[in-house]
Design a protein around this motif. Structure first.
Motif, PDB file in Angstrom:
ATOM      1  N   ALA A 128       0.840  -1.206   0.000  1.00  0.00           N
ATOM      2  CA  ALA A 128       0.000   0.000   0.000  1.00  0.00           C
ATOM      3  C   ALA A 128       0.869   1.246   0.000  1.00  0.00           C
ATOM      4  CB  ALA A 128      -0.924  -0.019   1.221  1.00  0.00           C
ATOM      5  N   GLY A 129       1.990   1.179  -0.706  1.00  0.00           N
ATOM      6  CA  GLY A 129       2.896   2.318  -0.783  1.00  0.00           C
ATOM      7  C   GLY A 129       2.626   3.144  -2.040  1.00  0.00           C
ATOM      8  N   GLY A 130       3.651   3.888  -2.456  1.00  0.00           N
ATOM      9  CA  GLY A 130       3.510   4.796  -3.593  1.00  0.00           C
ATOM     10  C   GLY A 130       3.123   4.090  -4.882  1.00  0.00           C
ATOM     11  N   ALA A 131       3.687   2.920  -5.119  1.00  0.00           N
ATOM     12  CA  ALA A 131       3.408   2.224  -6.379  1.00  0.00           C
ATOM     13  C   ALA A 131       1.934   1.817  -6.445  1.00  0.00           C
ATOM     14  CB  ALA A 131       4.300   0.998  -6.510  1.00  0.00           C
ATOM     15  N   ASN A 151      -2.010  -5.260   2.759  1.00  0.00           N
ATOM     16  CA  ASN A 151      -0.708  -4.732   3.172  1.00  0.00           C
ATOM     17  C   ASN A 151      -0.269  -5.323   4.494  1.00  0.00           C
ATOM     18  OD1 ASN A 151       1.479  -2.962   2.594  1.00  0.00           O
ATOM     19  ND2 ASN A 151       0.738  -1.573   4.201  1.00  0.00           N
ATOM     20  N   ARG A 152       1.064  -5.419   4.671  1.00  0.00           N
ATOM     21  CA  ARG A 152       1.629  -5.888   5.942  1.00  0.00           C
ATOM     22  C   ARG A 152       1.042  -5.070   7.089  1.00  0.00           C
ATOM     23  NH1 ARG A 152       8.027  -5.268   6.409  1.00  0.00           N
ATOM     24  NH2 ARG A 152       7.414  -3.100   6.129  1.00  0.00           N
ATOM     25  N   THR A 153       1.031  -3.744   6.931  1.00  0.00           N
ATOM     26  CA  THR A 153       0.377  -2.869   7.914  1.00  0.00           C
ATOM     27  C   THR A 153      -1.041  -2.620   7.396  1.00  0.00           C
ATOM     28  OG1 THR A 153       2.538  -1.830   8.186  1.00  0.00           O
ATOM     29  CG2 THR A 153       0.659  -0.707   9.207  1.00  0.00           C
ATOM     30  N   ARG A 156      -2.675   0.876   6.727  1.00  0.00           N
ATOM     31  CA  ARG A 156      -2.275   1.688   5.553  1.00  0.00           C
ATOM     32  C   ARG A 156      -3.110   1.348   4.325  1.00  0.00           C
ATOM     33  NH1 ARG A 156       3.794   2.025   3.932  1.00  0.00           N
ATOM     34  NH2 ARG A 156       3.084   3.841   2.768  1.00  0.00           N
ATOM     35  N   ALA A 207       3.174  -5.278  -5.218  1.00  0.00           N
ATOM     36  CA  ALA A 207       3.673  -3.891  -5.202  1.00  0.00           C
ATOM     37  C   ALA A 207       4.322  -3.597  -3.861  1.00  0.00           C
ATOM     38  CB  ALA A 207       2.530  -2.921  -5.482  1.00  0.00           C
ATOM     39  N   THR A 208       4.826  -4.633  -3.193  1.00  0.00           N
ATOM     40  CA  THR A 208       5.603  -4.398  -1.972  1.00  0.00           C
ATOM     41  C   THR A 208       7.070  -4.251  -2.372  1.00  0.00           C
ATOM     42  OG1 THR A 208       6.296  -6.663  -1.466  1.00  0.00           O
ATOM     43  CG2 THR A 208       4.081  -6.026  -0.746  1.00  0.00           C
ATOM     44  N   SER A 209       7.871  -3.776  -1.430  1.00  0.00           N
ATOM     45  CA  SER A 209       9.302  -3.712  -1.721  1.00  0.00           C
ATOM     46  C   SER A 209      10.030  -4.903  -1.094  1.00  0.00           C
ATOM     47  CB  SER A 209       9.883  -2.365  -1.264  1.00  0.00           C
ATOM     48  OG  SER A 209       9.420  -2.042   0.018  1.00  0.00           O
ATOM     49  N   GLU A 215      12.502 -11.534  -0.025  1.00  0.00           N
ATOM     50  CA  GLU A 215      11.634 -12.160   0.985  1.00  0.00           C
ATOM     51  C   GLU A 215      10.386 -12.786   0.384  1.00  0.00           C
ATOM     52  OE1 GLU A 215      10.640  -9.911   4.633  1.00  0.00           O
ATOM     53  OE2 GLU A 215      12.413  -8.728   4.113  1.00  0.00           O
ATOM     54  N   MET A 233       5.920  -6.244  -9.583  1.00  0.00           N
ATOM     55  CA  MET A 233       6.391  -4.948 -10.095  1.00  0.00           C
ATOM     56  C   MET A 233       7.911  -4.836 -10.017  1.00  0.00           C
ATOM     57  SD  MET A 233       4.047  -1.831  -8.983  1.00  0.00           S
ATOM     58  CE  MET A 233       2.286  -1.870  -9.006  1.00  0.00           C
ATOM     59  N   GLY A 257       8.479  -7.031 -13.318  1.00  0.00           N
ATOM     60  CA  GLY A 257       7.998  -5.722 -13.735  1.00  0.00           C
ATOM     61  C   GLY A 257       8.826  -5.011 -14.797  1.00  0.00           C
TER      62      GLY A 257
HETATM   63  N1  NAP Z   1       8.440  -1.865 -12.640  1.00  0.00           N
HETATM   64  C1  NAP Z   1       8.208  -0.580 -12.429  1.00  0.00           C
HETATM   65  O1  NAP Z   1       8.153   0.224 -13.373  1.00  0.00           O
HETATM   66  C2  NAP Z   1       7.959  -0.075 -11.015  1.00  0.00           C
HETATM   67  C3  NAP Z   1       7.408   1.190 -10.811  1.00  0.00           C
HETATM   68  C4  NAP Z   1       7.175   1.606  -9.489  1.00  0.00           C
HETATM   69  C5  NAP Z   1       7.512   0.765  -8.415  1.00  0.00           C
HETATM   70  N2  NAP Z   1       8.061  -0.463  -8.670  1.00  0.00           N
HETATM   71  C6  NAP Z   1       8.406  -1.400  -7.544  1.00  0.00           C
HETATM   72  O2  NAP Z   1       7.311  -1.505  -6.669  1.00  0.00           O
HETATM   73  C7  NAP Z   1       7.777  -1.799  -5.355  1.00  0.00           C
HETATM   74  C8  NAP Z   1       7.096  -0.879  -4.338  1.00  0.00           C
HETATM   75  O3  NAP Z   1       7.502   0.480  -4.540  1.00  0.00           O
HETATM   76  P1  NAP Z   1       6.848   1.684  -3.689  1.00  0.00           P
HETATM   77  O4  NAP Z   1       7.344   2.944  -4.308  1.00  0.00           O
HETATM   78  O5  NAP Z   1       5.386   1.510  -3.541  1.00  0.00           O
HETATM   79  O6  NAP Z   1       7.532   1.483  -2.246  1.00  0.00           O
HETATM   80  P2  NAP Z   1       7.011   2.079  -0.860  1.00  0.00           P
HETATM   81  O7  NAP Z   1       6.163   3.281  -1.052  1.00  0.00           O
HETATM   82  O8  NAP Z   1       8.213   2.160  -0.003  1.00  0.00           O
HETATM   83  O9  NAP Z   1       6.038   0.931  -0.260  1.00  0.00           O
HETATM   84  C9  NAP Z   1       6.549  -0.303   0.124  1.00  0.00           C
HETATM   85  C10 NAP Z   1       5.409  -1.287   0.435  1.00  0.00           C
HETATM   86  O10 NAP Z   1       5.997  -2.578   0.601  1.00  0.00           O
HETATM   87  C11 NAP Z   1       5.597  -3.111   1.855  1.00  0.00           C
HETATM   88  N3  NAP Z   1       6.694  -3.929   2.374  1.00  0.00           N
HETATM   89  C12 NAP Z   1       7.998  -3.579   2.525  1.00  0.00           C
HETATM   90  N4  NAP Z   1       8.713  -4.628   2.984  1.00  0.00           N
HETATM   91  C13 NAP Z   1       7.846  -5.658   3.121  1.00  0.00           C
HETATM   92  C14 NAP Z   1       7.994  -7.003   3.547  1.00  0.00           C
HETATM   93  N5  NAP Z   1       9.182  -7.488   3.927  1.00  0.00           N
HETATM   94  N6  NAP Z   1       6.900  -7.798   3.551  1.00  0.00           N
HETATM   95  C15 NAP Z   1       5.708  -7.321   3.163  1.00  0.00           C
HETATM   96  N7  NAP Z   1       5.499  -6.042   2.749  1.00  0.00           N
HETATM   97  C16 NAP Z   1       6.570  -5.225   2.736  1.00  0.00           C
HETATM   98  C17 NAP Z   1       5.286  -1.914   2.733  1.00  0.00           C
HETATM   99  O11 NAP Z   1       4.411  -2.326   3.759  1.00  0.00           O
HETATM  100  P3  NAP Z   1       4.231  -1.483   5.119  1.00  0.00           P
HETATM  101  O12 NAP Z   1       3.243  -0.409   4.836  1.00  0.00           O
HETATM  102  O13 NAP Z   1       3.713  -2.493   6.097  1.00  0.00           O
HETATM  103  O14 NAP Z   1       5.584  -0.947   5.500  1.00  0.00           O
HETATM  104  C18 NAP Z   1       4.630  -0.979   1.705  1.00  0.00           C
HETATM  105  O15 NAP Z   1       3.283  -1.309   1.495  1.00  0.00           O
HETATM  106  C19 NAP Z   1       9.310  -1.662  -5.396  1.00  0.00           C
HETATM  107  O16 NAP Z   1       9.856  -2.961  -5.492  1.00  0.00           O
HETATM  108  C20 NAP Z   1       9.555  -0.889  -6.676  1.00  0.00           C
HETATM  109  O17 NAP Z   1      10.815  -1.210  -7.239  1.00  0.00           O
HETATM  110  C21 NAP Z   1       8.279  -0.907  -9.940  1.00  0.00           C
END
Ligand code: NAP
Length: 295
Positions: A128-131, A151-153, A156, A207-209, A215, A233, A257
């Motif tokens: 539930a982050g930016g992506a 989402n883990r949290t 959010r 869409a998690t990181s 992991e 992604m 992705g």
């Molecule tokens: N292919 C593409 O063009 C493209 C474009 C954009 C993004 N992406 C990818 O999308 C992914 C997410 O990006 P973002 O910008 O949304 O990141 P972000 O805003 O930092 O959000 C990260 C999300 O991942 C969750 N998370 C992190 N570690 C976790 C774990 N160990 N287990 C379960 N959930 C976990 C977080 O949960 P919490 O809320 O619980 O912390 C949060 O919901 C990244 O891998 C990025 O590279 C790819």
């Protein structure tokens, strides 16, 4: 004269965008140069303004600056407005135009390259982050019948859905069309924790990181086995952890992705140059480049 573009981020050395845009430029005969711009974490606006004042025409924006780019842009597209984030800046005479091409990139990769129409589908988005915020509107606009955000949290995911539903009338007006066919948004969207996912999904999007650390996600095998496609992604030269997990769980098809990355870049190229490049050959070239690097 050669027009200058770049990707701004921190870090940015790993970005594939220069290679993608160089290929687009060659293919379409556009006279552009595309580089990398490393901005200090506390110096995004200064770096962008310096690039613009030196004659730069536009930027892609990557982590961690997409929200700052949103705040800085003088005008924003409806899809950037819906995402609350900007990944594409174009420096127009009347100020900077901010757009968000991530969601369009995901939808195009799934529908056009992978051949899975989204209309009527039930979609599970993990994270539930930016992506996720960026792709929610485009998934609904493509006609997804139901989108569950887990989402883990959990809070959010719930907050993201609430925020999206509350701002939906404004988005609908801005886009000139309602956000999607069928039932009211509130019934098509749900936010929950990993323990409240349920089942019956056609598509599962990671869409998690979590992929960065390789992991495994705590998702029931049955959820993945029942989906027609699992989409990560995150991308990598080797099979990603989520692709491996999905295939092992019995999902018939899983991919990373890289296609989304190429498609969002093509959409940015269109915003800047008014020309849409062909993405298939660039995807193939990039995939080969990654494989060669992996050895
Ligand atoms: N292919 C593409 O063009 C493209 C474009 C954009 C993004 N992406 C990818 O999308 C992914 C997410 O990006 P973002 O910008 O949304 O990141 P972000 O805003 O930092 O959000 C990260 C999300 O991942 C969750 N998370 C992190 N570690 C976790 C774990 N160990 N287990 C379960 N959930 C976990 C977080 O949960 P919490 O809320 O619980 O912390 C949060 O919901 C990244 O891998 C990025 O590279 C790819």
């Amino acid at each position: 004269m050669t027009d200058r573009y770049a990707v701004v981020g921190n870090p940015v050395a790993h970005s594939r965008s220069p290679s993608i845009h160089a290929r687009f430029a060659r293919q379409t005969g556009q006279d552009i140069e595309y580089g990398r711009l490393l901005a200090p974490l506390d110096g995004f606006v200064e770096a962008v303004e310096r690039f613009r004042d030196a004659g730069g025409r536009g930027l892609n924006v990557t982590l961690p600056f997409k929200l700052e780019a949103f705040a800085w842009a003088a005008r924003r597209s409806p899809r950037a407005q819906a995402a609350g984030a900007v990944n594409t800046l174009r420096f127009d005479a009347d100020g900077a135009f901010g757009d968000n091409t991530d969601g369009a990139g995901l939808v195009r990769d799934i529908e056009a390259r992978l051949g899975l129409p989204l209309a009527g589908r039930s979609v599970l988005v993990l994270g539930a982050g930016g992506a996720t915020r960026g792709v929610l509107g485009p998934l609904l606009e493509a006609g997804a019948a139901r989108v569950t955000i887990a989402n883990r949290t959990a809070a959010r995911a719930v907050a993201l859905v609430d925020q999206f539903v509350m701002s939906a009338p404004a988005q609908a007006t801005a886009a000139g069309a309602p956000p999607g066919p069928g039932a009211p948004l509130r019934e098509r969207l749900r936010g929950c924790g990993f323990d409240g996912i349920g089942g019956g999904f056609d598509l599962v999007v990671n869409a998690t990181s979590a992929g960065l650390a390789g992991e495994r996600l705590p998702i029931d095998d049955a959820v993945l086995a029942g989906a027609a496609l699992a989409y990560d992604m995150f991308y990598s030269a080797r099979e990603t952890a989520f692709v491996a997990q999905s295939l092992a769980a019995g999902c018939p098809r899983a991919c990373d992705g890289l296609g989304m990355l190429v498609e969002q870049a093509a959409e940015s190229f269109l915003v800047w140059r008014g020309v849409r490049p062909l993405t298939a050959p660039v995807y193939e070239a990039l995939r080969a480049e990654l494989a060669a690097e992996a050895g």
